[in-house]
Design a protein around this motif. Structure first.
Motif, PDB file in Angstrom:
ATOM      1  N   SER A  33       0.828  -1.214   0.000  1.00 38.98           N
ATOM      2  CA  SER A  33       0.000   0.000   0.000  1.00 38.98           C
ATOM      3  C   SER A  33       0.859   1.259   0.000  1.00 38.98           C
ATOM      4  O   SER A  33       0.479   2.274  -0.594  1.00 38.98           O
ATOM      5  CB  SER A  33      -0.936  -0.005   1.211  1.00 38.98           C
ATOM      6  OG  SER A  33      -0.185  -0.114   2.411  1.00 38.98           O
ATOM      7  N   LYS A  34       2.033   1.220   0.669  1.00 38.95           N
ATOM      8  CA  LYS A  34       2.889   2.405   0.693  1.00 38.95           C
ATOM      9  C   LYS A  34       3.400   2.734  -0.706  1.00 38.95           C
ATOM     10  O   LYS A  34       3.465   3.904  -1.095  1.00 38.95           O
ATOM     11  CB  LYS A  34       4.071   2.172   1.636  1.00 38.95           C
ATOM     12  CG  LYS A  34       3.679   2.150   3.112  1.00 38.95           C
ATOM     13  CD  LYS A  34       4.912   2.010   3.996  1.00 38.95           C
ATOM     14  CE  LYS A  34       4.517   2.002   5.478  1.00 38.95           C
ATOM     15  NZ  LYS A  34       5.705   1.856   6.363  1.00 38.95           N
ATOM     16  N   SER A  45      -5.026   7.662   0.308  1.00 40.90           N
ATOM     17  CA  SER A  45      -4.202   7.397   1.484  1.00 40.90           C
ATOM     18  C   SER A  45      -3.878   5.913   1.559  1.00 40.90           C
ATOM     19  O   SER A  45      -4.545   5.077   0.943  1.00 40.90           O
ATOM     20  CB  SER A  45      -4.937   7.827   2.750  1.00 40.90           C
ATOM     21  OG  SER A  45      -6.079   6.992   2.949  1.00 40.90           O
ATOM     22  N   SER A  46      -2.853   5.588   2.367  1.00 40.81           N
ATOM     23  CA  SER A  46      -2.484   4.183   2.550  1.00 40.81           C
ATOM     24  C   SER A  46      -3.642   3.394   3.136  1.00 40.81           C
ATOM     25  O   SER A  46      -3.879   2.232   2.771  1.00 40.81           O
ATOM     26  CB  SER A  46      -1.267   4.080   3.476  1.00 40.81           C
ATOM     27  OG  SER A  46      -0.121   4.608   2.853  1.00 40.81           O
ATOM     28  N   ALA A  47      -4.391   4.019   4.045  1.00 40.23           N
ATOM     29  CA  ALA A  47      -5.520   3.332   4.679  1.00 40.23           C
ATOM     30  C   ALA A  47      -6.594   2.992   3.647  1.00 40.23           C
ATOM     31  O   ALA A  47      -7.153   1.877   3.649  1.00 40.23           O
ATOM     32  CB  ALA A  47      -6.105   4.192   5.790  1.00 40.23           C
ATOM     33  N   SER A  48      -6.890   3.927   2.758  1.00 43.60           N
ATOM     34  CA  SER A  48      -7.897   3.677   1.723  1.00 43.60           C
ATOM     35  C   SER A  48      -7.444   2.577   0.774  1.00 43.60           C
ATOM     36  O   SER A  48      -8.229   1.705   0.367  1.00 43.60           O
ATOM     37  CB  SER A  48      -8.177   4.958   0.932  1.00 43.60           C
ATOM     38  OG  SER A  48      -8.717   5.963   1.766  1.00 43.60           O
ATOM     39  N   ARG A  50      -5.303   0.164   1.508  1.00 44.69           N
ATOM     40  CA  ARG A  50      -5.325  -1.122   2.211  1.00 44.69           C
ATOM     41  C   ARG A  50      -6.728  -1.721   2.236  1.00 44.69           C
ATOM     42  O   ARG A  50      -6.905  -2.936   2.124  1.00 44.69           O
ATOM     43  CB  ARG A  50      -4.800  -0.951   3.639  1.00 44.69           C
ATOM     44  CG  ARG A  50      -3.288  -0.838   3.720  1.00 44.69           C
ATOM     45  CD  ARG A  50      -2.806  -1.070   5.144  1.00 44.69           C
ATOM     46  NE  ARG A  50      -3.315  -0.042   6.062  1.00 44.69           N
ATOM     47  CZ  ARG A  50      -2.698   1.112   6.297  1.00 44.69           C
ATOM     48  NH1 ARG A  50      -1.543   1.387   5.694  1.00 44.69           N
ATOM     49  NH2 ARG A  50      -3.199   1.988   7.140  1.00 44.69           N
ATOM     50  N   ALA A  51      -7.723  -0.858   2.363  1.00 40.82           N
ATOM     51  CA  ALA A  51      -9.110  -1.345   2.378  1.00 40.82           C
ATOM     52  C   ALA A  51      -9.476  -1.962   1.031  1.00 40.82           C
ATOM     53  O   ALA A  51     -10.122  -3.022   0.968  1.00 40.82           O
ATOM     54  CB  ALA A  51     -10.059  -0.195   2.715  1.00 40.82           C
TER      55      ALA A  51
END
Length: 351
Positions: A33-34, A45-48, A50-51
């Motif tokens: 993801s990064k 974003s990395s969080a988005s 990753r989801a």
């Protein structure tokens, strides 16, 4: 859960999926993801990310190998990418010129087939494979050459310039004096015929007493023909070049898979059976990983295309085998172009 078609995936999911597959094909490593978040074009974003990666993994399109935080495509994911998202990269003018030049050098058919296999290996960075044409070539000359010590060399020359030879044991040393007569007799009946056609005619003549050969010469003719009547399974069916390319840096981390693949390549009859299934295809066929039983354990892909004679009849199949991270977009059109070029080259060699 069945994987959704590309059209049912969100635009965001399609774009992230495409970038993971292309990144994996380029590097051979899982994509995290990064890495994706550093791509400003995504603006996520990395969080988005990753989801979305977790969603794609849940659909069976991506997998997380070992404890890696990155993702790589599954065989199912690669199939969906190849069938619905791949952007084909046509061969460059330099690559086209190289293919045409190397396959138009002339010489025996065997040489053209070896060139095609080596060419596919060089251009793809994987292993190149070419099935030997199944058609019977027309023959031009047959010779029995004394080797001494009760042996002779039986040599067949095709109209295309190809040469095959095998050693013939002579039970009677005196038979060496009849080699020339036997050679001339066979050659006179080969002109423009296949070996099968000539052999049938000669055996009929000999059995009917219509030949002028003495007993020793007749025996040599029979035995000379017999050495070419081995079971078809003993004849070469596949030419493989560039197997060493499969031992790249990424492959060495999974040596068991590579060993399994090389063992599969040694079993040329089985590989030929897989290529045989591509004979009737209208276009280049792609076999990905576990989709084919033969290479399922070795995690490899095969890209294959039939090549045709001047009448449009399929005479063989050529292709590339490599890891599932083959650059499909580049290799698929290259295999197709090589198949068409080889067909044109064989037209000039096979009368």
């Amino acid at each position: 859960m069945a994987s959704p078609p590309i059209t049912e995936m969100t635009e965001r999911a399609r774009e992230i999926f495409r970038r993971v597959v292309e990144g994996y094909i380029e590097s051979g490593q899982p994509v995290g993801s990064k890495t994706l978040a550093s791509d400003s074009a995504l603006n996520l974003s990395s969080a988005s990310i990753r989801a979305v990666l977790a969603e794609l993994e849940g659909l069976g399109l991506l997998a997380a190998p070992h404890t890696s935080a990155g993702r790589m495509p599954t065989d199912t994911g690669l199939r969906i990418f190849v069938d619905g998202m791949m952007r084909v990269a046509e061969p460059t003018s330099e690559e086209r010129a190289q293919i045409e030049a190397r396959l138009s050098e002339g010489g025996p058919v065997e040489q053209a087939l070896q060139q095609a296999s080596a060419l596919l290996s060089d251009l793809s960075g994987a292993a190149g494979m070419v099935m030997v044409p199944t058609r019977e070539q027309r023959l031009a000359q047959f010779s029995l050459v004394p080797l001494g010590q009760g042996r002779a060399l039986a040599v067949l020359v095709g109209e295309d310039g190809g040469v095959e030879n095998r050693v013939l044991e002579l039970d009677d040393p005196a038979a060496a004096g009849s080699l020339e007569a036997a050679s001339n007799y066979v050659t006179a009946r080969l002109a423009g015929r296949t070996l099968g056609e000539a052999a049938q005619m000669m055996r009929q003549e000999i059995s009917a007493g219509k030949s002028d050969l003495d007993d020793a010469s007749r025996d040599l003719v029979e035995r000379g023909l017999a050495v070419w009547s081995e079971d078809a399974d003993q004849r070469p069916v596949l030419i493989v070049r560039g197997a060493a390319n499969l031992l790249d840096e990424a492959a060495l981390g999974d040596i068991d898979r590579v060993r399994s693949l090389l063992d599969d390549l040694e079993n040329k009859q089985s590989v030929s059976a897989l290529l045989e299934s591509a004979k009737e295809a209208d276009a280049t066929r792609i076999f990905i990983g576990s989709e084919n039983r033969l290479f399922g354990l070795s995690g490899s892909s095969v890209i294959a295309s039939p090549y045709r004679d001047r009448e449009g009849r399929v005479v063989g199949v050529l292709g590339v085998i490599g890891p599932t991270r083959l650059n499909y977009a580049r290799v698929v059109p290259m295999v197709d172009l090589t198949a068409r070029s080889l067909g044109r080259s064989l037209d000039k060699l096979i009368v």
